[in-house]
Design a protein around this motif. Structure first.
Motif, PDB file in Angstrom:
ATOM      1  N   PHE A 631       0.891  -1.203  -0.086  1.00  0.00           N
ATOM      2  CA  PHE A 631      -0.048  -0.081  -0.009  1.00  0.00           C
ATOM      3  C   PHE A 631       0.860   1.180   0.113  1.00  0.00           C
ATOM      4  CE2 PHE A 631      -2.278   3.312   2.523  1.00  0.00           C
ATOM      5  CZ  PHE A 631      -3.271   3.645   1.790  1.00  0.00           C
ATOM      6  N   ILE A 632       1.926   1.337   0.894  1.00  0.00           N
ATOM      7  CA  ILE A 632       2.733   2.453   0.777  1.00  0.00           C
ATOM      8  C   ILE A 632       3.623   2.511  -0.274  1.00  0.00           C
ATOM      9  CG2 ILE A 632       4.675   3.223   2.187  1.00  0.00           C
ATOM     10  CD1 ILE A 632       3.861   1.810   4.548  1.00  0.00           C
ATOM     11  N   LYS A 633       4.032   1.504  -0.809  1.00  0.00           N
ATOM     12  CA  LYS A 633       4.781   1.746  -2.118  1.00  0.00           C
ATOM     13  C   LYS A 633       3.861   2.149  -3.261  1.00  0.00           C
ATOM     14  CE  LYS A 633       7.884  -0.990  -4.877  1.00  0.00           C
ATOM     15  NZ  LYS A 633       8.627  -2.447  -5.395  1.00  0.00           N
ATOM     16  N   SER A 634       2.687   2.017  -3.150  1.00  0.00           N
ATOM     17  CA  SER A 634       1.772   2.311  -4.125  1.00  0.00           C
ATOM     18  C   SER A 634       1.382   3.674  -4.299  1.00  0.00           C
ATOM     19  CB  SER A 634       0.671   1.387  -4.548  1.00  0.00           C
ATOM     20  OG  SER A 634      -0.299   1.655  -3.179  1.00  0.00           O
ATOM     21  N   LEU A 635       1.532   4.492  -3.095  1.00  0.00           N
ATOM     22  CA  LEU A 635       0.955   5.753  -3.052  1.00  0.00           C
ATOM     23  C   LEU A 635       1.589   6.920  -3.937  1.00  0.00           C
ATOM     24  CD1 LEU A 635       0.513   6.006   0.829  1.00  0.00           C
ATOM     25  CD2 LEU A 635      -1.117   6.225  -0.898  1.00  0.00           C
ATOM     26  N   ARG A 636       3.101   6.764  -4.151  1.00  0.00           N
ATOM     27  CA  ARG A 636       3.708   7.716  -5.149  1.00  0.00           C
ATOM     28  C   ARG A 636       3.391   7.222  -6.279  1.00  0.00           C
ATOM     29  NH1 ARG A 636       9.689  10.355  -5.876  1.00  0.00           N
ATOM     30  NH2 ARG A 636       9.282  10.721  -7.992  1.00  0.00           N
ATOM     31  N   VAL A 637       3.059   6.027  -6.780  1.00  0.00           N
ATOM     32  CA  VAL A 637       3.000   5.690  -8.215  1.00  0.00           C
ATOM     33  C   VAL A 637       1.558   5.883  -8.408  1.00  0.00           C
ATOM     34  CG1 VAL A 637       2.807   3.656  -9.781  1.00  0.00           C
ATOM     35  CG2 VAL A 637       4.567   3.693  -7.997  1.00  0.00           C
ATOM     36  N   GLU A 638       0.479   5.870  -7.552  1.00  0.00           N
ATOM     37  CA  GLU A 638      -0.742   6.182  -8.100  1.00  0.00           C
ATOM     38  C   GLU A 638      -0.921   7.899  -8.095  1.00  0.00           C
ATOM     39  OE1 GLU A 638      -3.794   4.354  -8.824  1.00  0.00           O
ATOM     40  OE2 GLU A 638      -2.323   2.778  -8.891  1.00  0.00           O
ATOM     41  N   VAL A 639      -0.347   8.580  -7.206  1.00  0.00           N
ATOM     42  CA  VAL A 639      -0.359   9.810  -7.049  1.00  0.00           C
ATOM     43  C   VAL A 639       0.063  10.574  -8.295  1.00  0.00           C
ATOM     44  CG1 VAL A 639       0.426  12.018  -6.127  1.00  0.00           C
ATOM     45  CG2 VAL A 639      -0.354  10.359  -4.597  1.00  0.00           C
ATOM     46  N   GLU A 640       1.164   9.912  -8.963  1.00  0.00           N
ATOM     47  CA  GLU A 640       1.741  10.510 -10.345  1.00  0.00           C
ATOM     48  C   GLU A 640       1.010   9.810 -11.448  1.00  0.00           C
ATOM     49  OE1 GLU A 640       6.182  10.613 -10.936  1.00  0.00           O
ATOM     50  OE2 GLU A 640       6.225   8.965  -9.473  1.00  0.00           O
ATOM     51  N   LYS A 641       0.397   8.711 -11.116  1.00  0.00           N
ATOM     52  CA  LYS A 641      -0.647   8.213 -12.349  1.00  0.00           C
ATOM     53  C   LYS A 641      -1.919   9.226 -12.325  1.00  0.00           C
ATOM     54  CE  LYS A 641      -3.389   4.384 -13.673  1.00  0.00           C
ATOM     55  NZ  LYS A 641      -3.591   2.918 -13.184  1.00  0.00           N
ATOM     56  N   LYS A 642      -2.274   9.510 -11.374  1.00  0.00           N
ATOM     57  CA  LYS A 642      -3.635  10.353 -11.276  1.00  0.00           C
ATOM     58  C   LYS A 642      -3.418  11.858 -11.745  1.00  0.00           C
ATOM     59  CE  LYS A 642      -5.995   7.225  -8.026  1.00  0.00           C
ATOM     60  NZ  LYS A 642      -6.026   6.358  -8.816  1.00  0.00           N
ATOM     61  N   TYR A 643      -2.103  12.112 -11.346  1.00  0.00           N
ATOM     62  CA  TYR A 643      -1.927  13.416 -11.772  1.00  0.00           C
ATOM     63  C   TYR A 643      -1.800  13.669 -13.379  1.00  0.00           C
ATOM     64  CZ  TYR A 643       0.223  18.344 -12.173  1.00  0.00           C
ATOM     65  OH  TYR A 643       0.470  19.557 -12.555  1.00  0.00           O
ATOM     66  N   TYR A 644      -0.572  12.870 -13.719  1.00  0.00           N
ATOM     67  CA  TYR A 644      -0.272  12.814 -14.973  1.00  0.00           C
ATOM     68  C   TYR A 644      -1.270  12.291 -16.174  1.00  0.00           C
ATOM     69  CZ  TYR A 644       4.594  14.259 -13.979  1.00  0.00           C
ATOM     70  OH  TYR A 644       5.757  14.833 -13.385  1.00  0.00           O
ATOM     71  N   GLY A 645      -1.862  11.187 -15.513  1.00  0.00           N
ATOM     72  CA  GLY A 645      -2.821  10.284 -16.421  1.00  0.00           C
ATOM     73  C   GLY A 645      -4.160  11.228 -16.365  1.00  0.00           C
ATOM     74  N   PHE A 646      -4.452  12.004 -15.445  1.00  0.00           N
ATOM     75  CA  PHE A 646      -6.249  12.507 -15.565  1.00  0.00           C
ATOM     76  C   PHE A 646      -5.782  14.278 -15.219  1.00  0.00           C
ATOM     77  CE2 PHE A 646      -9.708  13.685 -13.526  1.00  0.00           C
ATOM     78  CZ  PHE A 646     -10.566  13.219 -14.410  1.00  0.00           C
TER      79      PHE A 646
END
Length: 1346
Positions: A631-646
């Motif tokens: 869960f902790i590892k996914s936070l930065r990945v998901e934040v970047e994905k939601k920012y850049y991807g959406f």
């Protein structure tokens, strides 16, 4: 009353036409006000008196009130038969706005009237309709189903108008009568529950019906009640955009008018005036003190005493609920039948008493009214201000707001209920008002209950409502919100949020509540407001729950967006993509970051991936944390994905249409969260990319968002970094796009920036990718760059780099946008990233940051923008027109086109309503992520009509004989055509693989040189046509026992009308003219296909009188022996041997076009041979024979009609160094023969290597066609330019050509320079001629062979 006269409607010309009953009955959503309403009627004085008194007591106005007021104005002094209706100060403003918009060029206008409840807004709007009833077609929007009852358990959905039907009814009212008798509809929309975008739906209906007029179709007068009206000097972002505002306070002028009106009413109604609460409250400027006196006067002690003694009576309960709903839901009411049913449970012996008597002592405070004569009466309190005071009075004697609500809810559990009451209840308990401080947390009733009775009573009311309306998700949603926001009871909040989800499992907006419960729980834990010290594991536990809920919401939102189609009856909610799940994820991630780093700063390195999550346990000495590693590892990945991807593209490419729809600090929260998690460089990126990410310039949206404050040196660094990345990945299209965009932004800035890439270099870089034949993977951003770089400049006639078909790229961009962004952005306003300015090259592009900076400066000078959205054309144009270029264009069939430098490019108007009638327009041009967009569209007078003609890209063609219609046939040469037809050449354009032929002709009889299509017209005509394939209609024709008899032509008439059309056919009639009995016309429409009779058959044509247009073609009855005129075409290709292809098919220009296209693609060239001199029999077998050694395959072919390209003989000739003959044989008879000369073959082979000619040119061709060249070619100077640049002519000769005053003289001078000057010069001339006139040479050859 006497019998009514036939109602009438006004026309735009000032006449009146009858409104027939059949039309009136179909307009079920409209209450139409006729132009002659009440004229010729004798109104009973008693009815007139009651209508007046009811209105001043507090019932809604009726048309009769205004008719009586007109009578009063026309009555001599001293003979008063009626009283006036006061006009509030907004009347003149509203009336003038309607008249102003009536002169406008848009198809639909909307005027917003915002008013306090009870201030006279509806009356004011109806007064304007009444005043204009003889000029416009006035109507009030109604819902015929609003008061129909249903079982409460089944009637849980909102009563939402069928807006598409409403739009159709409005358009039907507009077009009533014939075309010359149409007129604008003035539509009053006085219904807050119309949640669909009526204006958008009206525009769509107008477009679908292809309506066009010189005046608007409809002006919508939108009446909006609101308890809170934000003043102009208050919060700019949430201020209303109303055109007219009416408040509950009077001006001095209004007070003076009311004094005079009061005297009139007193003389006419005497003591009854004391019960005219609506009038009296207005006379006392809506002050609450007066309403308190009313209650004292109306019974005072009697009412108080009754309430104290009868708190539990049905009458008290009903009155309490009437007061409640009248106070908290403006415009609401109960049905009298429902009130009667409620009271019948109290005393069955009161059944004979009237409702008024049953409601004593409250009768004087209540009014009853009906919308129609046959409808159930409606009941409410006389005025909202009076209702407020009654609610307070009831609370003072112990009848609380909550108990009044609960009593009626308990009653409703067992009863039928009309949809209107469902909406009134929902508004009362769940609607959150917007004030100057923003949106309220709960409805006004819930907030008042909290204030006066306490939090538990609020929860009780919402819980009872949720249990009463068992299928409605909004009550449990509101209850869940109340539990977590007001009571911090997250367990109960979660339970009710889950129940709301269960009621509509597919609704993402309802699913959002569960995520909000967990997010707020997490925030409470983090802030320490629960009084407990919580560790990292507690924070991560609640964060994981919240994120799980938001991810589920995000998935539902994606499904909703995919399921949404235009054919649905959309509501506002289904139009809007729900981004709350994605935003909620970032909010939770933000809380997690702040809370964990506050506990220990070491968490920052873990969350930003500077330290691996493998170090969690030893770093914090807590083995249980390993449970959350993933869960902790996914936070930065998901934040970047939601920012850049959406969100980055979402916020860059669009903005809300109404800023009230966007949460305050929305964008700032997103950026803050992203910056926190990406504060450390990414290990997977190299140094240049990490530098770009730090500057927020690592993507196309990021570059597009660079502000005006970014310095030129900073822009230069960004561009250099993208250059480095591009050089490493020169084949990556995304990298190339970002590099190009960085250069554009740098170049179009205020500085010179000479050190970076030029426009020509950027074009060349983009062209490398544009040459790719498979652009399916291209994104809208790529097409945006194509438009920016290749958009034609006003002063340049031709792009020296490459002739780009911009319409192709505009269409591709729209498709790419639909695929990638439409579902996310369709409810938002697309932001222009660039505008077209007045400079040259890249300097003519104006970046949006420049315009934003101007708007900020204007705001700082208190020049308030009319609309908050930055793409509002009106204010942008008035503020920045000096910086932008106004572009000319045209509108055709509701589509807008820009006309620049000889090119016509389709674009989208900012407001579709602004382009609905054909004509010349001008506008400012912006480029958003969907394509080019026109702002501030204005129609130009007809005197400027030559603008569009001058900007059309035409290919001149000669007028003379043509290939389309055979000129010789020995079989039918006895059949004569006595009409003289004028041959005309079409202007040919190609778009998306469709070749369109355009003709502009004057009065007369005309024949297209290419297709043989003929038409007769009595005035100027502009028509287009293109060939259609018969294939889709073959099954239908087979079933009807018909076969094709000629080309299928899709004809469109843009201007004028045709008296006759003669469609070409290939049937040979010979002496059998009665054969026409077996001929028909196929007529293809959207609704299907039909077979129609024709008027007359001539030798080569089928005649139709007064045609309507859609695809049409001649049909022949199948099953009968048929002879046809035929084409025979020979193509050759020389490799080791000579390869020939010989085609035989019925004479159809569409097949000629298909064969030519196919053979050119294979490298074959056409050699001209004569047609068969007589007609041939269909379905006969033919053999081909040559006089030389050759292999022929197949052995024979059948003469038949092929829908794409016909069959052919393949001939392989071993020795091409000798003349040889070809012969077509049917049975034992020769049907055709021709000789092929070796010189022709040699010329064809040699010319293919030197000249891009489609066919072999015979010797002396230029000399022979000298006159035709002079009369036809219009670009002689361009040809001379090419010859001069290649040094085939000298400067002096070029100057002679250019100095001539007409195009004919220019060509005459040029021909003198070419003829007789050698083969090389003539070949160069032909190359240049074909370059500038692609089809001209071949047309001349074809016509010669005919």
């Amino acid at each position: 009353m006497a019998g009514r006269v036939i109602p009438t409607l006004p026309t735009a010309g000032g006449d009146l036409i009858p409104l027939d009953n059949e039309l009136s009955d179909t307009l079920s959503f409209l209450n139409v006000l006729s132009a002659n309403e009440f004229e010729g009627e004798q109104i009973d004085p008693a009815i007139a008196l009651k209508t007046e008194s009811d209105f001043y007591k507090g019932t809604p106005p009726k048309w009769m009130n205004f008719h009586l007021a007109d009578e009063w104005a026309a009555t001599p002094t001293g003979e008063e038969k009626a009283v006036d209706v006061m006009k509030r100060d907004g009347y003149e403003r509203l009336r003038e706005l309607v008249k102003l918009y009536r002169k406008g060029s848009w198809s639909v206008y909307t005027i917003k009237l915002l008013h306090h409840p009870g201030s006279g807004g509806t009356t004011l709007a109806m007064q304007v309709l009444w005043e204009l009833r003889k000029e416009l077609r006035c109507a009030v929007l109604i819902d015929p189903f609003f008061d129909k009852k249903d079982i409460v358990k089944e009637a849980q959905k909102d009563s939402v108008f069928d807006v598409k039907t409403v739009a159709k009814h409005v358009v039907d009212l507009f077009v009533a009568g014939d075309r010359e008798k149409q007129n604008t509809v003035l539509l009053l929309q006085d219904n807050e529950h119309l949640r669909d975008p009526l204006q958008d739906c009206l525009v769509r209906e107008i477009t679908e019906q292809k309506l066009a007029a010189t005046f608007p179709v409809v002006i919508i007068l939108q009446c909006i009640r609101s308890a809170f009206i934000i003043d102009e000097d208050e919060n700019e972002k949430i201020r209303s955009e109303a055109d007219v505002i009416l408040k509950s306070n009077l001006t001095h002028k209004e007070k003076t008018s009311l004094v005079s009106l009061g005297k009139q009413i007193s003389r006419r109604h005497g003591e009854k005036m004391e019960s005219f609460h609506s009038l009296n409250i207005m006379q006392h400027d809506f002050h609450e003190e007066y309403t308190r006196r009313i209650l004292h006067f109306e019974g005072g002690n009697e009412i108080t005493k009754y309430l104290q003694q009868n708190k539990a009576s049905r009458i008290t309960k009903l009155f309490a609920f009437l007061a409640l709903v009248s106070s908290y839901v403006p415009g609401s009411y109960l049905l009298q039948s429902q009130c009667d049913a409620f009271l019948s449970h109290q005393d069955p012996f009161d059944g004979n008493l009237s409702f008024e008597k049953l409601m004593k002592p409250f009768s004087g405070l209540i009014v009853t009214f009906s919308r129609g004569e046959q409808e159930d009466k409606r009941v409410r309190l006389a005025h909202p201000v009076l209702a407020h005071q009654c609610v307070r009075m009831l609370a003072d004697v112990g009848v609380a707001r909550s108990s009044a609500t609960l009593d009626y809810l308990q009653y409703l559990c067992r009863q039928e209920i009309q949809p209107s009451l469902l909406l009134f209840f929902k508004d009362m308990l769940t609607k959150r008002e917007t004030t100057s401080m923003g949106q309220e947390m709960f409805s006004r009733l819930i907030l008042d209950i909290e204030k006066h009775e306490g939090i538990p009573q609020c929860a009780n009311v919402l819980k009872t409502a949720a249990e009463t309306f068992k299928h409605d998700p909004f009550y449990p949603q509101a209850l869940a919100r109340f539990y977590y926001l007001k009571m911090s009871d997250f367990i109960r909040a979660e339970i009710w949020a889950e129940k709301a989800k269960m009621r509509v499992p597919t609704n993402s907006f309802i699913a959002d509540t569960l995520g909000q419960v967990h997010k707020n729980h997490l925030y409470k834990e983090f802030s320490g407001k629960t009084g407990e010290k919580n560790g990292a594991r507690d924070i991560l536990f609640w964060a994981e729950k919240a994120i799980k809920a938001f991810k589920q919401e995000e998935e539902l939102a994606e499904i909703e967006s995919m399921n949404h189609t235009e054919s649905d009856n959309p509501t506002k909610m289904s139009h809007t993509f729900n981004n709350r799940g994605i935003f909620g994820y970032l909010q939770v991630a933000n809380i997690v970051y702040d809370s964990l780093t506050n506990l220990n700063q070491k968490w920052r390195k873990i969350l930003t991936h500077e330290i691996s999550t493998e170090q969690l346990s030893p770093l914090f000495e807590d083995r249980k944390l390993t449970k959350y590693n993933t869960f902790i590892k996914s936070l930065r990945v998901e934040v970047e994905k939601k920012y850049y991807g959406f969100f980055e593209s979402y916020l860059t490419y669009s903005e809300p249409r109404n800023w009230k729809d966007q949460t305050p600090h929305f964008q700032q929260e997103i950026v803050d969260c992203f910056c926190k998690y990406t504060s450390a460089p990414s290990l997977k990126d190299d140094l240049p990319m990490n530098s770009l990410k730090e500057k927020m310039a690592s993507t196309f949206p990021g570059l597009s968002s660079l502000s005006r404050n970014t310095s030129e040196s900073e822009l230069s660094k960004i561009t250099k970094l993208w250059e480095i990345i591009h050089l490493r990945n020169h084949d990556d299209i995304s990298t190339a796009c970002n590099y190009i965009l960085a250069n554009i932004i740098l170049k179009c800035g205020p500085g010179e920036s000479l050190e970076h890439t030029t426009l020509t270099q950027l074009k060349a870089l983009l062209l490398k990718f544009m040459e790719n034949e498979n652009p399916k993977g291209w994104m809208p951003e790529f097409y945006l760059l194509v438009l920016l770089l290749f958009w034609p400049e006003q002063t340049k006639e031709q792009d020296t780099t490459k002739d780009i078909d911009l319409n192709k790229y505009v269409d591709c961009m729209k498709q790419a946008f639909d695929n990638k962004y439409k579902k996310y952005l369709q409810s938002r306003e697309l932001v222009p990233l660039f505008y077209l300015g007045k400079g040259a090259g890249l300097k003519r592009l104006v970046h949006k940051s420049y315009i934003d900076a101007i708007c900020v400066q204007l705001q700082s000078r208190n020049l308030r923008r009319r609309h908050q959205t930055s793409v509002s054309a009106e204010i942008r144009d008035s503020c920045i027109r000096d910086h932008l270029l106004r572009v000319n264009g045209v509108v055709k069939e509701h589509k807008a086109f820009a006309c620049m430098a000889g090119k016509k490019v389709e674009l989208h108007p900012q407001k579709q309503a602004s382009v609905w009638r054909d004509g010349i327009i001008s506008f400012y041009l912006g480029f958003n992520i969907c394509g080019p967009m026109a702002f501030d569209v204005k129609y130009i007078q007809d005197k400027d009509a030559n603008v569009s003609r001058a900007n059309q890209h035409a290919i001149p063609r000669k007028e003379g004989k043509h290939e389309g219609t055979p000129k010789t046939c020995t079989t039918c040469d006895n059949v004569k055509d006595f009409t003289r037809w004028h041959p005309v050449a079409p202007v040919i354009t190609n778009a998306e693989g469709v070749t369109t032929h355009r003709h502009t002709t004057t009065k007369g009889c005309h024949e297209c040189q290419l297709s043989g299509l003929r038409w007769k017209c009595a005035s100027n005509v502009v028509l287009n046509y293109h060939f259609r394939n018969w294939e889709p209609y073959c099954a239908f024709l087979g079933a009807m026992q018909y076969t094709q008899g000629g080309p299928l032509l899709d004809i469109t008439v843009e201007l004028g009308e045709l008296e006759e059309v003669h469609l070409p056919h290939f049937a040979c009639l010979g002496n059998d003219l009665p054969f026409k009995d077996g001929m028909r016309i196929l007529h293809v429409e959207d609704s299907g296909m039909s077979v129609e009779k024709l008027h007359e058959v001539t030798r080569f044509h089928a005649k139709i009188l007064k045609p309507t247009f859609s695809p049409k073609g001649v049909l022949l009855r199948s099953g009968f022996p048929l002879k046809v005129h035929c084409d025979l075409m020979v193509y050759l290709l020389k490799t080791e041997h000579l390869s020939l292809r010989t085609y035989l098919f019925p004479s159809d220009p569409s097949l000629v076009e298909a064969v030519e296209k196919q053979e050119r693609s294979f490298g074959f060239s056409r050699i001209l041979v004569p047609r068969p001199e007589r007609s041939l029999k269909m379905k006969s077998w033919f053999r081909l024979r040559t006089t030389c050694q050759a292999s022929i395959d197949p052995e024979k072919i059948k003469l038949r009609y092929n829908n794409t390209t016909p069959s052919f003989f393949r001939v392989l000739v071993e020795n091409s160094n000798a003349d040889f003959g070809m012969e077509l044989i049917c049975g034992n008879e020769t049907s055709w023969k021709a000789d092929i000369r070796k010189a022709e073959i040699k010329d064809t082979i040699s010319s293919k290597s030197t000249l891009p000619l489609p066919v072999v040119l015979p010797e002396g061709f230029i000399e022979k066609h000298r006159t035709e060249f002079i009369q036809t070619v219009r670009n002689g100077v361009s040809i001379a330019d090419d010859l001069l640049s290649q040094r085939f002519i000298i400067r002096e000769a070029y100057s002679k050509v250019k100095a001539q005053n007409t195009t004919e003289n220019q060509m005459r001078e040029l021909m003198d320079e070419v003829i007789g000057k050698g083969t090389k010069l003539q070949n160069a001339f032909l190359k240049a001629l074909i370059k500038h006139n692609p089809s001209l040479i071949e047309d001349m050859i074809n016509s010669s062979s005919s």
